[in-house]
Design a protein around this motif. Structure first.
Motif, PDB file in Angstrom:
ATOM      1  N   PHE A  75       1.054  -1.459   0.310  1.00 29.11           N
ATOM      2  CA  PHE A  75       0.477   0.195   0.016  1.00 29.11           C
ATOM      3  C   PHE A  75       0.421   1.249   0.157  1.00 29.11           C
ATOM      4  CE2 PHE A  75      -3.120  -2.625   2.081  1.00 29.11           C
ATOM      5  CZ  PHE A  75      -4.414  -3.284   1.219  1.00 29.11           C
ATOM      6  N   MET A  83      -5.989  -2.154  -2.577  1.00 27.69           N
ATOM      7  CA  MET A  83      -4.998  -1.515  -3.860  1.00 27.69           C
ATOM      8  C   MET A  83      -5.508  -0.501  -4.607  1.00 27.69           C
ATOM      9  SD  MET A  83      -3.457  -4.653  -4.264  1.00 27.69           S
ATOM     10  CE  MET A  83      -2.582  -5.511  -3.484  1.00 27.69           C
ATOM     11  N   VAL A  93      -6.013   3.633  -2.646  1.00 31.04           N
ATOM     12  CA  VAL A  93      -4.619   3.411  -2.092  1.00 31.04           C
ATOM     13  C   VAL A  93      -4.369   3.969  -3.184  1.00 31.04           C
ATOM     14  CG1 VAL A  93      -2.748   3.190  -0.575  1.00 31.04           C
ATOM     15  CG2 VAL A  93      -4.645   2.397  -0.370  1.00 31.04           C
TER      16      VAL A  93
END
Length: 442
Positions: A287, A339, A342
């Motif tokens: 991340f 994902m 982020v």
């Protein structure tokens, strides 16, 4: 003369070398800045140095406080010793400070190392930007500064891989030993980096500056008309509060405070908060990579978006999207969705803060512009100190799940402040006039 094209090509290559050296210096700056957040989950798990969550937040704030000191003193020191020497000093300082963290036997010593590293980090970035402005290829100053800012986030990506590859087999101290390696880069700067053209002109060394400009095939900056005294600086600051300007000034300061609280709070605590949401260490560090990749993309598209829609509007929208993204990170979703979220949060978060500086720069009169941007950055730095501390306090109170919510609220507050400032300003801003200044205070 017939040889001028060859000389021009050689000068362009030399200019690329100078800009490239600045890029590498900022890369190491980013590595050192982000390494603490990347290794923090491991340090807390292993109870390294007996660190508790609230102490971890304090330690994160020490580096950002050091950056505040470094940023505020960089200009004065550079005026005295030169930009090149200051860059070398900053790289040396944060490298040696990482060594102090690596050998620390107590929280106090580790905190001293992070504070000293912050001073070096805070002094390097504005100095490197100044150097890049002097040696950027002709007509590409804004693009070159944008590229330079990507190095900071590339350093964040590197920090995640250092933590992933080094910490598990060798321990957290090894990661800080890796951050000592940029010390080997200092002699390279000494040998190959030219002195700042602006500094040489300010010191009256016009012939030396002209020779460097010819050799590197770059434009010679305008010679300064004279040094700005303390009275002039105070007058420029006072102008920010005359008439109704004080409301606008405070709105910019509050927006910057919330923006940098969000930037450095998330940068410090993202891996730890994601682990708290149930992700493994490797996933949590992934991340960090995605967040900084988003930062790189965001830096490259922010100026273009501001050209089309105006910097204040983009800043407000970007902060709204950032707040939504940060809040949603507290919701456990499929890994692919998380994902993507982020990455997008990284795109909007970092460039939202940059657009505050662009807004201030565009809406300031030329004689007040440097003071306005500088003080907006300085007030924001207090948010950078507060953000890591806040995350630590929430974890210490067993309310880590509130961390994303708290940071999201900071994004909402910055959206409101910059939005109200934009409405009060009235004057539309295209962003083109501030392309060279939108990164100077980050």
């Amino acid at each position: 003369m017939s040889s001028s094209p060859a000389l021009s090509a050689r000068g362009s290559r030399l200019a690329v070398l100078a800009v490239g050296l600045c890029w590498l210096a900022v890369l190491f700056d980013g590595l050192d800045m982000f390494i603490y957040g990347s290794v923090l989950p491991h340090m807390l798990e292993q109870q390294a140095l007996g660190i508790t969550p609230d102490q971890a937040g304090d330690l994160g704030s020490y580096a950002t406080f050091g950056m505040l000191v470094g940023a505020l003193t960089a200009g004065t020191v550079a005026d005295r010793i030169g930009r090149k020497k200051l860059m070398v000093a900053c790289v040396t300082l944060f490298s040696l400070a990482s060594g102090l963290c690596a050998i620390a036997d107590s929280v106090a010593v580790f905190g001293l190392g992070r504070t000293l590293a912050g001073v070096g980090l805070g002094g390097l970035l504005p100095t490197a930007i100044s150097m890049v402005c002097d040696y950027a290829p002709r007509g590409r100053g804004a693009l070159t500064i944008g590229m330079l800012m990507t190095a900071h986030h590339a350093g964040g990506i590197l920090s995640a891989y250092v933590a992933l590859w080094v910490v598990e087999p060798l321990g957290w101290r090894a990661a800080f030993w890796v951050c000592v390696a940029p010390l080997l880069f200092a002699p390279v700067l000494v040998k190959f980096m030219p002195e700042s053209l602006s500094f040489l002109l300010a010191k009256g060394r016009t012939e030396e500056a002209a020779e460097l400009a010819r050799r590197y095939d770059v434009e010679l900056p305008a010679a300064p008309s004279g040094r700005q005294g303390a009275t002039d600086r105070f007058h420029a600051l006072a102008n920010l509060f005359r008439g109704g300007e004080w409301i606008q000034t405070l709105l910019y300061w509050l927006a910057s405070f919330g923006g940098l609280l969000l930037v450095y709070g998330v940068a410090t605590w993202l891996p730890t908060l994601m682990r708290g949401e149930g992700y493994e260490l490797g996933s949590a560090l992934t991340f960090v990579v995605l967040f900084n990749l988003g930062g790189i993309v965001g830096m490259l598209i922010a100026g273009r978006a501001a050209d089309c829609f105006g910097a204040p509007r983009i800043s407000a929208i970007w902060f709204a999207l950032t707040a939504a993204g940060v809040f949603l990170l507290s919701v456990h979703m499929p890994p692919a969705v998380t994902m993507t979220l982020v990455f997008l949060t990284g795109v909007f978060l970092n460039s939202a803060q940059t657009m505050i500086y662009a807004t201030v720069s565009i809406r300031s009169v030329p004689e007040n512009r440097a003071t306005a941007v500088g003080w907006t950055s300085g007030m924001g730095r207090f948010g950078a100190v507060f953000g890591p501390w806040l995350g630590g306090q929430l974890l210490a109170a067993n309310k880590g799940d509130w961390g994303f919510t708290a940071f999201a609220l900071a994004g909402v507050s910055s959206m409101v402040f910059i939005g109200v400032a934009a409405l009060r300003g009235g004057r539309k801003s295209s962003g083109t006039g501030a392309q060279q200044e939108l990164a100077t205070a980050h």
